[in-house]
Design an enzyme around this catalytic site. Structure first.
Site, PDB file in Angstrom:
ATOM      1  N   LYS A  10       0.840  -1.193   0.000  1.00 32.85           N
ATOM      2  CA  LYS A  10       0.000   0.000   0.000  1.00 32.85           C
ATOM      3  C   LYS A  10       0.876   1.243   0.000  1.00 32.85           C
ATOM      4  O   LYS A  10       1.795   1.372   0.818  1.00 32.85           O
ATOM      5  CB  LYS A  10      -0.903  -0.001   1.236  1.00 32.85           C
ATOM      6  N   SER A  26      -2.946   2.963 -17.574  1.00 31.97           N
ATOM      7  CA  SER A  26      -2.053   2.483 -16.520  1.00 31.97           C
ATOM      8  C   SER A  26      -1.918   3.569 -15.464  1.00 31.97           C
ATOM      9  O   SER A  26      -2.552   4.606 -15.547  1.00 31.97           O
ATOM     10  CB  SER A  26      -0.668   2.176 -17.095  1.00 31.97           C
ATOM     11  N   THR A  58      -5.972  -0.832 -12.312  1.00 37.36           N
ATOM     12  CA  THR A  58      -5.146  -0.743 -13.504  1.00 37.36           C
ATOM     13  C   THR A  58      -3.844  -1.481 -13.226  1.00 37.36           C
ATOM     14  O   THR A  58      -3.762  -2.273 -12.299  1.00 37.36           O
ATOM     15  CB  THR A  58      -4.920   0.743 -13.900  1.00 37.36           C
ATOM     16  N   TYR A  59      -2.832  -1.215 -14.039  1.00 39.69           N
ATOM     17  CA  TYR A  59      -1.529  -1.844 -13.850  1.00 39.69           C
ATOM     18  C   TYR A  59      -0.460  -0.762 -13.779  1.00 39.69           C
ATOM     19  O   TYR A  59      -0.682   0.385 -14.168  1.00 39.69           O
ATOM     20  CB  TYR A  59      -1.230  -2.842 -14.970  1.00 39.69           C
ATOM     21  N   GLY A  74      -4.735   7.134 -19.616  1.00 43.32           N
ATOM     22  CA  GLY A  74      -5.884   6.563 -20.305  1.00 43.32           C
ATOM     23  C   GLY A  74      -7.180   6.911 -19.609  1.00 43.32           C
ATOM     24  O   GLY A  74      -7.335   7.982 -19.013  1.00 43.32           O
ATOM     25  N   ALA A  75      -8.156   5.996 -19.670  1.00 43.79           N
ATOM     26  CA  ALA A  75      -9.492   6.251 -19.120  1.00 43.79           C
ATOM     27  C   ALA A  75      -9.459   6.627 -17.645  1.00 43.79           C
ATOM     28  O   ALA A  75     -10.306   7.404 -17.176  1.00 43.79           O
ATOM     29  CB  ALA A  75     -10.375   5.024 -19.333  1.00 43.79           C
ATOM     30  N   ALA A  76      -8.485   6.115 -16.896  1.00 42.31           N
ATOM     31  CA  ALA A  76      -8.377   6.439 -15.467  1.00 42.31           C
ATOM     32  C   ALA A  76      -8.179   7.940 -15.242  1.00 42.31           C
ATOM     33  O   ALA A  76      -8.534   8.462 -14.183  1.00 42.31           O
ATOM     34  CB  ALA A  76      -7.233   5.654 -14.837  1.00 42.31           C
TER      35      ALA A  76
END
Length: 117
Positions: A10, A26, A58-59, A74-76
């Site tokens: 975390k 990502s 995501t990664y 991206g979409a994030a």
């Protein structure tokens, strides 16, 4: 034998430095933070935005070491704004008895610099 998912790593409360909609999806994370949190390139992570409650997964892409970069790609990028505070978590699957003894790696970076003091 039963396996369960438990918190593995975390990064608690870092500040988003960039949000790049026109990039492959990502999250880019300063490599110093990845090392400290025991997270690797390509690892599946969950992200919670403390500012608006958005949750996503995501990664990881390693970012420049020592830069403090935290960039949603991206979409994030639609779910965060630069300056938002987020929490990044990864989980691991392990046997129940092992999980009872497991201690996750949790780090607390400075939210102004995204670096470990």
């Amino acid at each position: 034998m039963m396996n369960i998912e438990v918190l593995k790593s975390k990064i608690h409360r870092v500040t988003v430095t960039e949000a790049r909609l026109d990039y492959i999806g990502s999250i880019t994370i300063d490599e110093d933070l990845l090392d400290a949190a025991n997270i690797i390139r390509g690892e599946h992570v969950y992200i919670v935005n403390n500012n608006n409650g958005a949750r996503l997964e995501t990664y990881v892409i390693p970012g420049e070491r020592g830069s403090g970069v935290i960039c949603l790609n991206g979409a994030a990028a639609r779910l965060v704004q630069p300056g938002d505070i987020i929490i990044i978590m990864s989980y691991a699957s392990m046997p129940f008895d092992e999980a009872k003894e497991f201690t996750p790696r949790v780090i607390f970076p400075n939210t102004e610099t995204n670096k470990l003091d």
